[in-house]
Write an enzyme that holds these catalytic residues in place. Structure first.
Site: not given
Ligand code: GLY
Length: 570
Positions: A380, A398, A451, A473
């Site tokens: 991200t 992201t 998220s 993440g």
């Molecule tokens: N895909 C990473 C998040 O949204 O936390």
């Protein structure tokens, strides 16, 4: 004194930029614990070309929202692993005067989605969940940036998209990190000829010094520049997305694209030792979890127990363990989960209840019959901007994993996300080995996936203190937490706060990951005595952060040397 520091640091920025232009890694700042200072305005992103686009917008009289929008579009060209127009994200805006606001441009599940869509027969299929056309959520970035600009921008929209379009059309010189990144992803793009064409030279990796041109992306950006979101969600761009989906078993349609809406939300707010914390509400779990952890930790004198000590580390781990368990049990799309206990989770009373369950001498045990986690990408990216009026933007967006789904829309030159992978994979099935099947975050038509992105702004007594956020993440929330603790509890300057070693506990698996060299052997021994399982990792996150030094009326920024990073200001 201040003048000298400012000059020295501005020289250091030039060294980074000059080194970058000749293809060298920006090693000139390694070892400096001093922040990069700018009197007027500052942009921090993970790519120096993109930061300079934002900086030029600020120099041309744009505000923090203008600069964030232009930087985000530029990252979609120069930092393709995470910068995007085919993904989604969050933007938290704190104006110098008036109420803060949050923009949610998270991807949504297409109308054809269902809780069992990642199963083939009775079996869960990880490939479908993460690496297929079914893994693609309806993108939100263009709508979200446009909504934030509509409500708070000051320069013309065209002015903000145009630098990205030029970078895509004219190209830019490939430097070492991008060359390595493109070479690494190329084998995983082989199923998608449009991606191989877009991100290689006839199948051969780009080399340092090559010029990387993206003519199809330039055309898409020109449609967005001229027509705004209609240049993406309608017309030729939408036609190309829908055709790619229809030809490859995807479910996203023209109607899904036309129905996409970015949302304005009330930020998630809390307090910590007299500071105001302004962060992202659900559908992010970040704001809730970071405030819950800060509330728990407020009951301890971390400044006295000290940064990096076993006593402090134990408390931080116990706060993390509890917040991540609550995240798993309770959080999902608020528009589909009317009774999420958000107010309780961020309350001081609840934090006191949690503190009562923490034994100062003994690690708790994360119950293995409870929750476990779907895989989540750490590619991200975060943008921090403060302008001359001290308006501040914290933006995280992201594609989910690096280069998202790896699927480039043929003829449109941009990557699609694989954000559907952030939904829980299988209803009801929760296992020790990494599945979570709780209801709040199961796929449904029009739903947004939970998220961890945590764009955050800290203020005190009505004045800006700090802008922070990170990729990573599920680790994002803990990275942001530790950056805040480092500034508020341990008195670090922003560069020290970003450099300091990071930790991650996420309830299950019941282990704490710590950065290599982050904890001394005797500290590790004391934590082991308390019952903590400690696991050494490489690096965690890549913070973009700015602190406002009100005493000197100067902005101080950090570059996170764990990955690429560029703070540019004037
Ligand atoms: N895909 C990473 C998040 O949204 O936390």
């Amino acid at each position: 004194m201040a003048f000298q520091a400012e000059r020295g640091i501005i020289c250091a920025v030039s060294v980074v930029v000059a080194a970058a232009w000749v293809g060298l890694a920006p090693t000139a700042l390694v070892g400096s614990t001093q922040p990069i200072r700018a009197r007027h305005a500052m942009v921090v992103s993970q790519d120096d070309l993109a930061s300079r686009v934002g900086d030029q917008v600020l120099r041309d009289g744009g505000n923090a929202v203008d600069a964030a929008v232009a930087t985000a579009f530029a990252l979609a060209v120069t930092y393709p692993t995470a910068g995007n127009i085919g993904g989604g994200g969050f933007l938290v805006y704190r104006p110098a005067a008036g109420d803060p606001v949050a923009y949610d441009f998270r991807e949504t599940a297409p109308a054809g989605a269902s809780p069992t869509m990642f199963m083939r027969g009775r079996e869960y299929d990880a490939r479908v969940h993460h690496n297929s056309h079914l893994a693609v959520g309806v993108p939100g970035t263009v709508a979200g940036l446009h909504l934030a600009w509509t409500e708070h921008g000051s320069l013309p929209w065209q002015r903000l998209v145009e630098p990205a379009e030029t970078l895509a059309r004219s190209g830019f010189v490939v430097r070492d990190p991008l060359a390595r990144s493109l070479a690494a992803v190329l084998p995983r793009m082989q199923d998608y000829p449009a991606s191989v064409a877009q991100f290689s030279k006839n199948g051969q990796p780009y080399q340092v010094g090559d010029t990387f041109r993206q003519p199809d992306l330039a055309l898409t950006l020109s449609r967005i520049r001229l027509d705004g979101p209609a240049g993406f969600y309608e017309g030729q761009t939408a036609d190309r997305i829908a055709a790619e989906m229809a030809a490859n078993g995807g479910i996203m349609t023209h109607a899904d694209l036309a129905a996409y809406r970015a949302l304005r939300r009330t930020p998630m707010t809390g307090t910590y030792r007299g500071y105001d914390i302004i962060s992202m509400p659900p559908i992010s779990s970040g704001g809730v979890a970071v405030i819950e952890m800060l509330n728990v930790l407020e009951g301890y004198d971390l400044g006295a127990s000290g940064s990096g000590s076993a006593a402090t580390t134990h408390l931080i781990i116990e706060a993390m363990r509890r917040a991540y368990a609550d995240r798993a049990k309770s959080l999902g799309d608020p528009d589909f989960n009317a009774r999420m206990p958000v107010a309780q989770l961020i309350s001081k009373d609840y934090a006191a209840e949690l503190r009562a369950t923490i034994n100062l001498d003994r690690a708790s045990v994360s119950s293995p019959d409870s929750f476990s986690w779907p895989a989540e990408g750490d590619e991200t990216t975060h943008v921090a901007v403060v302008d001359g009026a001290r308006n501040a933007v914290s933006l995280t967006y992201t594609l989910e994993q690096g280069y998202g789904s790896k699927i480039t829309v043929p003829g449109a030159g941009f990557l699609l996300n694989n954000e559907m992978g952030d939904f829980n994979p299988v209803p009801g099935l929760t296992t020790r080995s990494g599945r979570i099947g709780t209801d709040p975050n199961l796929a449904e038509p029009g739903k947004r996936m939970l998220s961890s992105m945590t764009p955050t702004i800290v203020s005190r007594d009505g004045r800006l203190v700090m802008v922070t956020g990170s990729p990573g993440g599920r680790t994002i929330i803990n990275t942001v937490l530790m950056t805040i603790l480092n500034v508020i509890d341990f008195g670090m300057n922003v560069q020290e706060a970003v450099d300091a070693p990071r930790l991650h506990h996420q309830w299950l698996p019941d282990e704490t990951r710590y950065e290599r060299w982050g904890l001394s052997p005797d500290t590790l021994a004391l934590l082991a005595q308390r019952g903590h399982r400690m696991v050494e990792i490489g690096v965690q996150g890549a913070v973009s952060a700015i602190v406002y030094n009100a005493e000197e009326d100067v902005l101080e920024a950090a570059e996170d040397r764990r990955r690429t990073s560029a703070a540019v200001g004037f």
